[in-house]
Design a protein around this motif. Structure first.
Motif, PDB file in Angstrom:
ATOM      1  N   PHE A 143       0.910  -1.255   0.028  1.00  0.00           N
ATOM      2  CA  PHE A 143      -0.133  -0.125   0.207  1.00  0.00           C
ATOM      3  C   PHE A 143       0.910   1.252   0.062  1.00  0.00           C
ATOM      4  CE2 PHE A 143      -2.045   3.244   2.262  1.00  0.00           C
ATOM      5  CZ  PHE A 143      -3.111   3.584   1.636  1.00  0.00           C
ATOM      6  N   THR A 144       1.732   1.363   0.834  1.00  0.00           N
ATOM      7  CA  THR A 144       2.694   2.559   0.800  1.00  0.00           C
ATOM      8  C   THR A 144       3.536   2.560  -0.492  1.00  0.00           C
ATOM      9  OG1 THR A 144       3.102   1.894   3.127  1.00  0.00           O
ATOM     10  CG2 THR A 144       4.567   3.610   2.256  1.00  0.00           C
ATOM     11  N   ALA A 145       4.041   1.489  -1.035  1.00  0.00           N
ATOM     12  CA  ALA A 145       4.883   1.709  -2.399  1.00  0.00           C
ATOM     13  C   ALA A 145       4.083   2.204  -3.351  1.00  0.00           C
ATOM     14  CB  ALA A 145       5.356   0.169  -2.768  1.00  0.00           C
ATOM     15  N   PHE A 146       3.001   1.874  -3.460  1.00  0.00           N
ATOM     16  CA  PHE A 146       1.984   2.199  -4.691  1.00  0.00           C
ATOM     17  C   PHE A 146       1.000   3.581  -4.485  1.00  0.00           C
ATOM     18  CE2 PHE A 146       1.612  -2.684  -5.299  1.00  0.00           C
ATOM     19  CZ  PHE A 146       2.528  -2.627  -6.402  1.00  0.00           C
ATOM     20  N   HIS A 147       1.021   3.978  -3.267  1.00  0.00           N
ATOM     21  CA  HIS A 147       0.208   5.277  -3.357  1.00  0.00           C
ATOM     22  C   HIS A 147       1.075   6.348  -2.702  1.00  0.00           C
ATOM     23  CE1 HIS A 147      -2.633   1.722  -2.745  1.00  0.00           C
ATOM     24  NE2 HIS A 147      -3.272   2.437  -3.384  1.00  0.00           N
ATOM     25  N   ARG A 169      12.835   4.149   3.878  1.00  0.00           N
ATOM     26  CA  ARG A 169      11.759   4.945   3.048  1.00  0.00           C
ATOM     27  C   ARG A 169      11.334   6.260   3.513  1.00  0.00           C
ATOM     28  NH1 ARG A 169       8.163   3.761  -0.790  1.00  0.00           N
ATOM     29  NH2 ARG A 169       6.581   5.639  -1.055  1.00  0.00           N
ATOM     30  N   ALA A 170      11.317   6.517   4.996  1.00  0.00           N
ATOM     31  CA  ALA A 170      11.229   7.848   5.533  1.00  0.00           C
ATOM     32  C   ALA A 170      12.445   8.527   5.242  1.00  0.00           C
ATOM     33  CB  ALA A 170      11.042   7.595   7.056  1.00  0.00           C
ATOM     34  N   GLN A 171      13.782   7.898   5.271  1.00  0.00           N
ATOM     35  CA  GLN A 171      14.968   8.760   5.090  1.00  0.00           C
ATOM     36  C   GLN A 171      14.933   9.239   3.678  1.00  0.00           C
ATOM     37  OE1 GLN A 171      18.067   5.930   6.194  1.00  0.00           O
ATOM     38  NE2 GLN A 171      17.946   6.423   8.361  1.00  0.00           N
ATOM     39  N   VAL A 172      14.582   8.213   2.603  1.00  0.00           N
ATOM     40  CA  VAL A 172      14.717   8.639   1.313  1.00  0.00           C
ATOM     41  C   VAL A 172      13.562   9.911   1.049  1.00  0.00           C
ATOM     42  CG1 VAL A 172      14.015   7.794  -1.102  1.00  0.00           C
ATOM     43  CG2 VAL A 172      15.548   6.253   0.631  1.00  0.00           C
ATOM     44  N   GLU A 173      12.608   9.689   1.617  1.00  0.00           N
ATOM     45  CA  GLU A 173      11.552  10.686   1.331  1.00  0.00           C
ATOM     46  C   GLU A 173      12.096  12.103   2.105  1.00  0.00           C
ATOM     47  OE1 GLU A 173       8.155   9.359   3.578  1.00  0.00           O
ATOM     48  OE2 GLU A 173       7.404   8.335   1.834  1.00  0.00           O
ATOM     49  N   LYS A 174      12.859  12.016   2.941  1.00  0.00           N
ATOM     50  CA  LYS A 174      13.498  13.334   3.579  1.00  0.00           C
ATOM     51  C   LYS A 174      14.367  13.827   2.664  1.00  0.00           C
ATOM     52  CE  LYS A 174      12.667  12.606   8.719  1.00  0.00           C
ATOM     53  NZ  LYS A 174      13.120  12.359   9.988  1.00  0.00           N
ATOM     54  N   GLN A 175      15.190  12.947   1.892  1.00  0.00           N
ATOM     55  CA  GLN A 175      16.106  13.445   0.911  1.00  0.00           C
ATOM     56  C   GLN A 175      15.655  13.994  -0.170  1.00  0.00           C
ATOM     57  OE1 GLN A 175      18.568   9.885   0.585  1.00  0.00           O
ATOM     58  NE2 GLN A 175      19.104   9.636   2.637  1.00  0.00           N
ATOM     59  N   PHE A 196      10.827   0.946  -4.735  1.00  0.00           N
ATOM     60  CA  PHE A 196      10.331   2.131  -4.737  1.00  0.00           C
ATOM     61  C   PHE A 196       9.465   2.567  -6.181  1.00  0.00           C
ATOM     62  CE2 PHE A 196      14.228   2.430  -2.056  1.00  0.00           C
ATOM     63  CZ  PHE A 196      13.400   2.505  -0.745  1.00  0.00           C
ATOM     64  N   PRO A 197       8.519   1.960  -6.277  1.00  0.00           N
ATOM     65  CA  PRO A 197       7.951   2.150  -7.783  1.00  0.00           C
ATOM     66  C   PRO A 197       7.426   3.340  -8.235  1.00  0.00           C
ATOM     67  CG  PRO A 197       6.283   0.996  -6.297  1.00  0.00           C
ATOM     68  CD  PRO A 197       7.689   1.162  -5.604  1.00  0.00           C
ATOM     69  N   THR A 198       7.183   4.307  -7.151  1.00  0.00           N
ATOM     70  CA  THR A 198       6.802   5.657  -7.531  1.00  0.00           C
ATOM     71  C   THR A 198       8.052   6.721  -7.391  1.00  0.00           C
ATOM     72  OG1 THR A 198       6.404   6.164  -5.090  1.00  0.00           O
ATOM     73  CG2 THR A 198       4.745   5.210  -6.606  1.00  0.00           C
ATOM     74  N   MET A 199       9.405   6.295  -7.565  1.00  0.00           N
ATOM     75  CA  MET A 199      10.185   7.050  -7.254  1.00  0.00           C
ATOM     76  C   MET A 199      10.793   7.373  -8.738  1.00  0.00           C
ATOM     77  SD  MET A 199      14.281   6.443  -6.002  1.00  0.00           S
ATOM     78  CE  MET A 199      13.835   6.590  -4.121  1.00  0.00           C
TER      79      MET A 199
END
Length: 445
Positions: free
Chosen positions: A73-77, A118-124, A389-392
């Motif tokens: 769910f997190t990966a796709f949305h 994932r949280a770290q990647v989002e912050k970056q 990370f399919p939405t990256m």
């Protein structure tokens, strides 16, 4: 605590309904086509009716029936808050406090560490796309198409200009395939609606295909990669047997739809040459008509109208049809070799209920980075990072790759990276290995 235990779920204001408390055993019992529950962040949802209206298709969400779907769910949305309004009416309750957050064979430590990553990647800011990158990519596709037409319109329709034109158009089609993939994964714009709109244009007007067909098929592949009966990309219609488990099962059951011990040879005749010009072309048109994807069909028709408008005056109707299928023939080779070098040589098996990081690393591998490899594969040489990370946006895969590799090393998960030639050769090698396993089981078990 069982289904009969009721309590109000915190964070559900004024719902007016008492919510239940459930065990994993109860959740896992609701995994049939007409009875589907799943868990997201410890909350239990009944998706039986919603699955039919799910924008990604009923199969992809149904593949998680009876399971914890939090990581998928997190990966796709990308906008989970927006999706919450659709989840609220489906809420049944939550897991009992004594129940673990992970179900079955999922590793809690890996799940937590990947969540932290994932949280770290989002912050970056690595989930933020650069639209200019993608529109420059679109520009080079348009230039290739214009160059192909100018070549034959100015130099004539002889064999050499036609062959060069075909190569140019096939290149444009392959690159348009990678571009539609970006928009389909919502990795370009912040707003999903913008990605969906441009996706229909790129896959419809530039390729003559269907966005809905692609979404419903491709998201299943990402949700359950290389899992038999759930990943449509390994549904070879009994033409090939893949992996190490299925060939043995077919052999024991004496199933012989094809001489599978020779599949590494007839792959060159049935795989790359026929997938796009025959199977995909038919399947896409059939799907758009039978499922009434009229908007997708309208977009696809603009591609065909544009193509015949430019090439029928030069080649005639039959000649332009022949050119069309030859271009698809060339594109199909490109597409098959690039997409399968990351998956066919990897683990292909029945459902094992692994955590997100483990399942993706077992079913994908990377190809070494270079300017050519990035362009040639649409950055799918970073297949591991793309699957995690399919939405990256693809231009950030190389930035997250070292962090993913470090996490894999921490948990002893193999992170495979190959040369381009090794990746291509491994397709044939793995097909031969699987075929030999089938023959041994067929003759001796």
């Amino acid at each position: 605590m069982g289904r009969g235990s009721q309590q109000t779920v915190p964070g559900e204001p004024d719902s007016g309904k008492a919510k239940g408390v459930y065990t994993w055993e109860e959740v896992q019992s609701h995994n049939s086509r007409n009875d589907q529950w799943l868990v997201i962040d410890r909350k239990v949802y009944n998706i039986t009716q919603w699955a039919k209206r799910h924008p990604g298709g009923f199969r992809v969400i149904g593949h998680y029936a009876g399971e914890d779907a939090t990581e998928a769910f997190t990966a796709f949305h990308p906008d989970s808050k927006f999706v919450q309004k659709f989840l609220k009416p489906l809420l049944l309750g939550e897991l009992a406090a004594t129940e673990p957050s992970q179900d079955q064979d999922k590793n809690a430590a890996i799940v937590q560490d990947f969540k932290t990553l994932r949280a770290q990647v989002e912050k970056q800011g690595l989930f933020q796309g650069q639209p200019l990158f993608f529109f420059l990519h679109l520009g080079h596709i348009v230039l290739l198409e214009a160059l192909g037409w100018m070549l034959v319109s100015m130099c004539g329709t002889g064999w050499i200009p036609t062959l060069l034109c075909s190569v140019i158009l096939a290149t444009a089609q392959a690159q348009a395939g990678w571009l539609q993939h970006d928009f389909g994964h919502l990795s370009v714009f912040k707003k999903s609606t913008w990605n969906h709109a441009v996706h229909k244009f790129v896959i419809g007007h530039l390729k003559g295909a269907s966005a809905n067909w692609w979404n419903h098929r491709h998201f299943q592949h990402h949700a359950k990669p290389n899992i038999f009966t759930k990943d449509p990309d390994i549904n070879t219609l009994d033409t090939f047997v893949l992996g190490q488990t299925i060939p043995v099962e077919y052999g024991i059951k004496k199933i012989k739809h094809m001489p599978y011990n020779h599949q590494h040879q007839y792959f060159f005749l049935l795989g790359p040459p026929l997938l796009i010009p025959v199977f995909y072309n038919f399947n896409i048109m059939h799907t758009m008509i039978t499922r009434r994807y009229w908007l997708d069909l309208a977009w696809a028709m603009t591609y065909y109208l544009r193509y015949f408008y430019y090439y029928a005056p030069l080649y005639g109707v039959f000649g332009s049809v022949a050119l069309f299928f030859f271009v698809r023939f060339l594109e199909s080779h490109w597409f098959v070799w690039v997409t399968q070098m990351n998956h066919i040589p990897m683990d292909i098996d029945h459902e094992k209920h692994k955590d997100w990081l483990t399942i993706q690393l077992q079913s994908t591998c990377n190809i070494e980075q270079s300017f050519f490899n990035d362009w040639f594969s649409g950055h799918l040489n970073f297949q591991i990072e793309h699957h995690l990370f399919p939405t990256m946006p693809r231009h950030n895969y190389h930035l997250v790759a070292p962090q993913v590799r470090a996490l894999c090393e921490k948990h002893g998960i193999p992170y495979q990276e190959k040369t381009l030639w090794r990746g291509l050769a491994d397709i044939v090698t793995s097909l031969k290995t699987s075929g030999d396993l089938w023959l041994d089981a067929y003759l001796h078990k």
